[in-house]
Design an enzyme around this catalytic site. Sequence first.
Site, PDB file in Angstrom:
ATOM      1  N   GLY A 364      -3.633  42.005   9.635  1.00 49.23           N
ATOM      2  CA  GLY A 364      -3.871  43.348  10.155  1.00 49.23           C
ATOM      3  C   GLY A 364      -3.467  44.476   9.242  1.00 49.23           C
ATOM      4  CB  SER A 703      12.579  27.513  -2.799  1.00 50.73           C
ATOM      5  OG  SER A 703      11.213  27.179  -2.791  1.00 50.73           O
ATOM      6  CE  LYS A 746      10.270  29.445   0.980  1.00 47.48           C
ATOM      7  NZ  LYS A 746      11.392  29.263   0.041  1.00 47.48           N
TER       8      LYS A 746
END
Length: 836
Positions: A364, A703, A746
């Site tokens: 959006g 990560s 995540k």
Amino acid sequence: MDEMPLALHQLLPVLPLRSTVLFPLSVATVQIDGEINGQLVDDASETDSLIVLGFADGDERTRLISSDMIANIGVVARILNRVKGAGNSRRVTLHGLERVRILAYGGDSAYFKAEVEAVPEIFGDPIASVLNTRRAVTLYEELSGLSPKYPRDLLGMMIQNRDNPGRFSDIVASGLRFEFQDRLRVLKAEDYSERLEVVLELLGRELEKARINQEVDRRVKQEIDETRREFYLRQQIKTIRKELGDEELGEDEASKYQTQLLALNLSPEINEEVTREIDRLRQIQPSASEYQVIKTFLERFFALPWGKTTEERIELDHVQRILDEGHFGLDLVKERIVEFLAVRKLNPNHKGAILCFAGPPGVGKTSLGRAIAEAIGRKFFRISVGGVRDEAEIRGHRRTYIGALPGKVLTGLTRAGTMNPLMMIDEIDKLGSDHRGDPASALLELLDPEQNDSFTDHYFNIPFDLSKVLFIVNANYIHDIPKPLLDRLELITIEGYTEKEKIEIAKRHLLPRVFADHGIADQPPRFEDEALGAIARYWSREAGVRGLKRNLERISRKLARERVEMQERARREASEEEAPKTPKTLQKPLTTEIKTEDLERFLGPRKFLHDEGMERDEVGVANGLAWTSTGGEVLVIEVIKMRGHGKLVLTGQLGEVMKESVHAAHSLIRARADLLKLEPEAFDNIDLHVHFPAGAVPKDGPSAGVTVSLAMASLFTGLPVRSDLAMTGEITLRGKVLPVGGIKDKLLAAHRAGIRRIALPKDNERDLTELPDEVRQDLQISLISSVEELWPIALLGFAEASPEPETPVKKPKSSAKKPRTSEVPKASGRKKSSPA
């Protein structure tokens, strides 16, 4: 013919020539360049010194001339005069003596020397030579009559030497401007008859060229006469118009533009530039092409919204209501937008940073910009810069180019019709650059509030005030935005939606719009919440709602077809005489409610047959959490071992940072062997293979370090990893777990995949405040600061006697909730569950 004192097989210096052919008994002056050629000319300074002129017929782009490029037939010449020029250049006058054949090259000097012999005379067929000589004279007579560039003096020399075919051919080839290769053909022809045939061919070709040139000259002269006639007629029309009292068309247009310019009351700099163009318009005939170019410029100039603005109305309650009506959720984003507009209301001249909406596709971003424009009463205009590589797309093309256009910015202002619209620059992270310029550099001035009050478009070449424009930019991936440009932006991150939010968005916004577009809004079917959640989960797993909307459109198309087919069938039945009345089946559609079990009938088999994570507790496999430009993802990392020599194999298209992270995890596990109760020889003669699935997708970042270390620990200890647990975090060689980014995306991805246990770096606790309440309540989050704290949480059977050092985030107690999937006995695998 002069007697040539040439000994048999004499060794003479060779001067190579590329563009000049000197025939025997001819004199020519040539330009000699180069140190070696200059040395040759200087060495041949004695009286009666002879040199051989060699003619190179190789590629002219080759600067150096080799001996194999020189033709085997040359001309012995005597140097008559030499004039030294600048550097190593010399102008040398040469007298050609006789054709010679180059037998071999020799000598030890810097320039070429060759052993030569005289070329014997071969007379050929005497009758054919006489006929060809006469024909050549006839051709040249016609040629000299067509153009004055063919002198009549050469005709007299040809007639004098027509009894000597060899000399005759050399005179014609030397006197006419044949190409170098054509002259070389004449020189190489040893037989007189053959030489005459070559000359006849060249004369015929030259005669054809002269005829074509004469025809072209005739046509050009005719066109010039027609142009003069047209100019004379136009002058007469102009005189007649003046006599009748009518003003010229150019004067009419110029006066109109001059009146418009005075009414705008612009700056002297702009007035001077535009007045100059108006004066040029007065002086140019309307039929000239330049007239239309100037007129187009002036039309586009006066189409700009000079001094036109719309009234800005900032009422925070109204803004909040418009944002809430058009967008569900996004509370932090709406709060930041309202704060931004509150500052503008208190200080309309505030020059703050440009807002940048960053987030996955379909969340959006563009519709938020349109809602802001509607809420504050500004016109909205969107320009996309995705894939733009030419700076002129932003700044415009200069008018010297044919088909020049203004840039996207001023074109957008013209279409908006106001100087203070809300302009949204979309896909700013997908800018390119090449030899035509860097569009990002052009945007630096455009998006800098301190500079854009005098933005200059190359097409208009005048400053334009853009300080009243409210710029908002969109991006999917902020790392691809150039750093100087990113420094001018204030980021507002729009994360992905939860499943509950997608269901509400579908009910409030998507379904009414889709039903109206497909003509079924009068009797819309009802969707169960469970069906909408299943569509989002199994047919359109994504961060935004575009895929959800496409699937709703697919269902609506099938419903529309059912309704039309039903109506057509009813009309056919009503048209039959046996049918007493219209069937009642017309009163309502065939399908009135969409349930979960109906979805496969409309959408086909599920695209996502199972969750993204591990299906059961396994050894050497762990759930990692990754972040992409489209949101978060669950990444299953696999590790296996095999006999070998301590080699570490990595697959899955990994970047350098991720490779280093895997190596660090491997070293850490070996260093922590005692804590894992492993024997030192457990790592001997073992190769490890670490694989990241979805090998076609590039992956990078640190990560995944904690996930890789856990998979390796599970492999060497033989303890399975919990399938209902996912984790993320960077590790160090000391076993520390460092914070990473993209936590919200995540965790939303883990929640969509049905994973309910999460392990995060302790320093990422501050990022949990951004999570929606329903997600935070469903997740059991453990905050860890070292990999040793992760093992009891993730490895089934590890240190069962010691309690797990989990640090779950405090969350409100939920009543009447289903048991969490993560709260199962350690020995059992994770049962798949749909997101709440």
